[in-house]
Design a protein around this motif. Structure first.
Motif, PDB file in Angstrom:
ATOM      1  N   LEU A 193       4.491  12.360   2.044  1.00 14.48           N
ATOM      2  CA  LEU A 193       3.413  11.815   1.317  1.00 14.48           C
ATOM      3  C   LEU A 193       3.733  11.858  -0.061  1.00 14.48           C
ATOM      4  O   LEU A 193       3.071  12.710  -0.780  1.00 14.48           O
ATOM      5  N   SER A 194       4.454  11.174  -0.594  1.00 14.28           N
ATOM      6  CA  SER A 194       4.960  11.022  -1.798  1.00 14.28           C
ATOM      7  C   SER A 194       4.106  10.453  -2.889  1.00 14.28           C
ATOM      8  O   SER A 194       3.062   9.565  -2.299  1.00 14.28           O
ATOM      9  N   ASN A 195       3.921  10.972  -4.103  1.00 11.60           N
ATOM     10  CA  ASN A 195       3.057  10.290  -5.175  1.00 11.60           C
ATOM     11  C   ASN A 195       3.710   9.391  -5.834  1.00 11.60           C
ATOM     12  O   ASN A 195       2.921   8.923  -7.074  1.00 11.60           O
ATOM     13  N   VAL A 196       5.155   8.953  -5.907  1.00 11.95           N
ATOM     14  CA  VAL A 196       5.512   7.960  -6.614  1.00 11.95           C
ATOM     15  C   VAL A 196       5.689   6.936  -5.659  1.00 11.95           C
ATOM     16  O   VAL A 196       5.398   6.817  -4.540  1.00 11.95           O
ATOM     17  N   GLY A 197       5.804   5.706  -6.473  1.00 10.04           N
ATOM     18  CA  GLY A 197       5.927   4.366  -5.830  1.00 10.04           C
ATOM     19  C   GLY A 197       7.067   4.120  -4.965  1.00 10.04           C
ATOM     20  O   GLY A 197       8.014   4.941  -5.307  1.00 10.04           O
ATOM     21  N   ASN A 198       6.887   2.918  -4.396  1.00 13.69           N
ATOM     22  CA  ASN A 198       8.238   2.565  -3.536  1.00 13.69           C
ATOM     23  C   ASN A 198       9.037   1.528  -4.566  1.00 13.69           C
ATOM     24  O   ASN A 198       8.149   0.583  -5.446  1.00 13.69           O
ATOM     25  N   THR A 199      10.167   1.189  -4.279  1.00 13.14           N
ATOM     26  CA  THR A 199      10.950   0.210  -5.070  1.00 13.14           C
ATOM     27  C   THR A 199      11.788  -0.737  -4.377  1.00 13.14           C
ATOM     28  O   THR A 199      12.055  -0.389  -3.331  1.00 13.14           O
ATOM     29  N   ALA A 200      12.060  -1.715  -5.199  1.00 17.86           N
ATOM     30  CA  ALA A 200      13.043  -2.842  -4.712  1.00 17.86           C
ATOM     31  C   ALA A 200      13.969  -2.878  -5.836  1.00 17.86           C
ATOM     32  O   ALA A 200      13.542  -3.022  -7.243  1.00 17.86           O
ATOM     33  N   VAL A 201      15.177  -3.092  -5.763  1.00 12.90           N
ATOM     34  CA  VAL A 201      16.187  -3.197  -6.943  1.00 12.90           C
ATOM     35  C   VAL A 201      16.842  -4.620  -6.805  1.00 12.90           C
ATOM     36  O   VAL A 201      17.446  -5.029  -5.668  1.00 12.90           O
ATOM     37  N   ILE A 202      16.930  -5.392  -7.916  1.00 13.81           N
ATOM     38  CA  ILE A 202      17.383  -6.540  -7.935  1.00 13.81           C
ATOM     39  C   ILE A 202      18.624  -6.508  -8.850  1.00 13.81           C
ATOM     40  O   ILE A 202      18.675  -5.973 -10.145  1.00 13.81           O
ATOM     41  N   THR A 203      19.991  -6.905  -8.421  1.00 13.73           N
ATOM     42  CA  THR A 203      21.327  -6.450  -9.131  1.00 13.73           C
ATOM     43  C   THR A 203      21.391  -7.782  -9.525  1.00 13.73           C
ATOM     44  O   THR A 203      21.630  -9.058  -8.919  1.00 13.73           O
TER      45      THR A 203
END
Length: 516
Positions: A193-203
């Motif tokens: 139950l994380s309090n940080v956001g989820n990410t996507a990385v564009i290379t």
């Protein structure tokens, strides 16, 4: 031949008179009692049938009284449920008003407390002759009929009334069969139950020349484009330009940051959206550099211009999914724990995982944990899902368990935890009040249906009783017109019989003339 010892004529007249008197006595009894069959000696078969039917009539009269008592009891419960529904609707108005920041929430909370106390008072008082159908979970039965089979056996037919528990009881978590398999947590990692956001990385590949490149993206449904000369000379510069444009858009819950990974420039897009995924689309990449290559995590690299690549950033909220294939029994309890807190809901009769999920949502909302919000939805398999989002300053661990054998929570569980004095409490109350209103409405509808059925059965029993009485009357009641006519005829016959007997008795006196 004449004889002074044997008077045959008198004997015949006497027998006739006796028969007439017997018929006259029977007719007089019919007129006096109103029955053609008053006892078993009159006609044993018909008398026996009539007595069985009379016993049934007496039973149905008692059943009619039972139905009247049951109807009154259900009517009280229905009225209580309707009143509770109206009060909860009034409470919803107070909760909606509390969503504004420039109101006196403490005064609104006082009003909500008064409504809550009134609801509890109504639920406690909604009894008729000691039976309260809006407290507890055990069903009540009302004797509705007696069914007599052809072999003479009798079976009681009951009308079952489902209790609708409108108390705020938390219930008791059981220690029976373990039901953990029915509640699956989406992420079992330590920081589930994380309090940080989820990410996507564009290379962005470093061997490409971006000075003349063009690109188009769609972030969360918002399109952005870059013409030749806008991205800068290299991959790192391009990442910075794109990140700045995304941040400038002000998309709710979305931020972007430029960086490097090895020799490649990177663009990291972060989403803190609680209950909604974020779709990142590379719509097109083109320009004057044949080696241009941009790719997104979870997607493939474009092979040429105008080639799209999708990457979905998952919602931040974690979930507990309840298996729709599993049954929910009375006393089945489920718990979720996180942040050192435990939240429990115990199902009652005829409840589903929707009730379990919404009950846990109410428990979580009532706790007013800062930054914690919950939502109930369904997935592609029609499983009910409890989603929990953590927007606090601390990462937590989410766990879920289940046990059978508990004592059910009340239908208005969570009502006593509504507190709109804080932003978190006001937001949670707005979600929970809808569930409570639905519960009260369903209860009133259930009692209304039961009351309607009892009224129909009562009307049927009344008509059935009349039909049985008419049937018994046709079997044993005397035809008074016929009896009256027969009485007069028999009275005439009696007089004639007496006269005949008198004449017959005088016949031997004629023999005296032979001796004069």
């Amino acid at each position: 031949m004449s004889s002074i010892l044997t008077n045959t004529s008198a004997m015949v007249a006497l027998q006739t008179l006796r028969g007439i008197n017997a018929n006259l006595t029977q007719t007089q009894n019919e007129i006096a009692t109103g029955k053609s069959i008053a006892s078993a000696k009159d006609n044993s078969a018909i008398w026996a049938i009539s007595k069985v039917m009379e016993s049934d009539v007496n039973s149905f009269m008692a059943i009619s009284e039972s139905l009247s008592l049951g109807e009154s009891t259900v009517a009280v419960a229905r009225q209580a449920s309707e009143t509770v529904s109206d009060l909860l609707t009034d409470m919803k108005g107070k909760i909606v008003a509390a969503q504004e920041e420039n109101v006196d929430r403490s005064k609104i909370q006082d009003d909500i407390g008064a409504i809550r106390d009134q609801i509890n008072s109504i639920v406690s008082a909604a009894q008729f002759n000691g039976l309260n159908l809006v407290q507890g979970t055990e069903d009540a039965s009302i004797l509705g009929s007696l069914d007599r089979a052809s072999d003479g056996s009798v079976t009681a037919n009951n009308i079952d009334i489902d209790r609708q528990d409108l108390t705020t009881s938390a219930g008791t978590f059981g220690s029976g069969t373990v039901l953990n398999a029915n509640a699956t947590v989406s992420d079992t990692a330590a920081d589930a139950l994380s309090n940080v956001g989820n990410t996507a990385v564009i290379t962005l590949n470093d061997n490409a020349d971006y000075s003349g490149a063009t690109a188009a993206f769609t972030i969360g449904g918002v399109a952005i484009g870059f013409g030749a000369g806008e991205l800068g000379a290299n991959d790192e510069a391009a990442a910075g330009v794109i990140a700045a444009r995304i941040n400038a858009l002000g998309i709710d819950g979305v931020t972007a940051a430029a960086g490097t990974a090895g020799t490649n420039g990177t663009l990291t897009i972060t989403s803190t959206r609680a209950f909604e995924g974020l779709n990142v689309v590379i719509d097109s990449v083109g320009g004057n550099a044949a080696g241009t290559a941009i790719s997104a995590v979870n997607g493939g690299a474009p092979s040429g211009t105008n080639t799209g690549t999708n990457s979905t950033i998952a919602e931040r909220a974690e979930s507990v999914t309840f298996d729709s294939a599993a049954a929910v029994n009375d006393g089945d309890g489920y718990r979720v724990t996180f942040g050192g807190e435990t939240f429990t809901y115990v199902a009652g009769p005829n409840e589903t995982f929707e009730d379990v999920a919404k009950g846990l949502q109410a428990a979580i909302g009532g706790s007013q944990l800062e930054g914690i919000t919950a939502q109930v939805t369904t997935d592609a398999n029609d499983d009910f899902v409890l989603k929990i989002d953590n927007d606090s300053t601390t990462t937590m661990t989410l766990a879920a368990i289940g046990n059978a054998g508990g004592e059910a929570s009340g239908g208005l569980f969570g009502l006593d935890q509504i507190d709109v004095t804080t932003d978190t409490g006001a937001l949670a109350a707005l979600s929970n009040i809808e569930t409570l209103i639905d519960t009260a409405i369903d209860s009133a509808a259930s009692f209304g249906s039961a009351q309607g059925r009892i009224e129909l059965q009562s009307d049927f029993i009344s008509k059935l009783t009349d039909s049985l009485k008419a049937g018994i009357g046709s079997l044993v009641d005397a035809d008074m017109e016929e009896a009256s006519a027969r009485l007069q005829a028999l009275q005439v016959q009696q007089q004639l019989g007496i006269q005949s007997l008198s004449i017959a008795n005088q016949a031997p006196q004629s023999i005296l003339s032979l001796f004069r």
